[in-house]
Write an enzyme that holds these catalytic residues in place. Structure first.
Site, mmCIF file in Angstrom:
data_model
loop_
_atom_site.group_PDB
_atom_site.id
_atom_site.type_symbol
_atom_site.label_atom_id
_atom_site.label_comp_id
_atom_site.label_asym_id
_atom_site.label_seq_id
_atom_site.Cartn_x
_atom_site.Cartn_y
_atom_site.Cartn_z
ATOM 1 N N GLU A 40 1.039 -1.056 0.041
ATOM 2 C CA GLU A 40 -0.062 -0.001 -0.023
ATOM 3 C C GLU A 40 0.797 1.464 0.108
ATOM 4 O OE1 GLU A 40 -2.368 2.453 3.852
ATOM 5 O OE2 GLU A 40 -1.754 0.286 3.603
ATOM 6 N N THR A 69 -4.771 5.239 2.549
ATOM 7 C CA THR A 69 -5.089 7.252 3.114
ATOM 8 C C THR A 69 -6.163 7.299 2.271
ATOM 9 O OG1 THR A 69 -3.055 7.165 4.174
ATOM 10 C CG2 THR A 69 -5.180 8.639 4.686
ATOM 11 N N LYS A 128 -10.245 -2.818 8.359
ATOM 12 C CA LYS A 128 -8.106 -2.565 8.688
ATOM 13 C C LYS A 128 -8.949 -2.232 9.897
ATOM 14 C CE LYS A 128 -6.264 1.101 8.245
ATOM 15 N NZ LYS A 128 -5.062 2.570 7.508
#
Length: 207
Positions: A40, A69, A128
């Protein structure tokens, strides 16, 4: 892309967040070459889109290269245009809905039971658990009682020892940033990054 299958297979997502776009790109490539195919790139990284684009060009279309993000619909569009094959969010928001519209699987951030329900209701591929450091492996174990079928990926303060603990508590995978990347995305030693990758893979293999 079968993000859940890849999470179950490899059990580690490397999180690249850096101040130097060239160094961040080198870090992504080094991670994949060292055996971490789930990476990521946080959109807070300097030149994040360029990092994703260059890494994608170098590594090819099959590598699971995501954007992290992702908070807004614009973030999700930026991720897709740069070549990300999945998105990661700190929580449920417009970025999740836009990623779904674009056909990108999403690893959606949640901490409380209410947030877990929102994330799964929005079609999250996996949840997550963030920031996982708030409760550690015991909190994950408690969450899995009401949510036994939710694939959790703890993120936040996960080192090699904690990675084993989270996996033992039922995590499908763990997400690791600075304990794995160190200063590599800021221009630091990539060879040291490769050594840390080996330690993490050994720890995960022993979990």
């Amino acid at each position: 892309m079968d993000l859940r299958g890849l999470l179950e297979q490899y059990r580690l997502v490397a999180i690249v967040r850096g101040r130097d776009a060239d160094a961040a790109t080198r870090s992504v490539i080094a991670l994949v070459e060292a055996g971490v195919p789930l990476v990521e790139v946080s959109l807070t990284t300097t030149g994040a889109e360029a990092v994703i684009e260059r890494a994608r060009a170098e590594l090819g279309p099959e590598v699971a290269l995501g954007a992290g993000t992702v908070c807004t619909a614009v973030d999700a569009m930026r991720a897709a245009e740069a070549g990300a094959s999945f998105v990661v969010t700190p929580g449920y928001g417009p970025g999740v809905d836009e990623a779904s519209r674009l056909g990108l699987p999403a690893l959606v951030g949640a901490l409380s039971p209410t947030e877990v329900i929102a994330a799964t209701g929005a079609g999250a591929t996996a949840v997550k658990l963030f920031p996982a450091s708030v409760g550690g492996p015991p909190y994950l174990k408690a969450l899995r009682d009401p949510f036994p079928d939710v694939p959790f990926v703890p993120v936040g303060g996960v080192d090699a020892e904690l990675a084993r603990g989270y996996l033992a508590a039922g995590a499908v995978a763990v997400g690791v940033g600075s304990p794995l990347l160190g200063d590599a995305p800021h221009g630091g030693d990539v060879s040291a990054l490769r050594e840390r990758v080996k330690r993490f893979l050994d720890a995960i293999g022993a979990a």
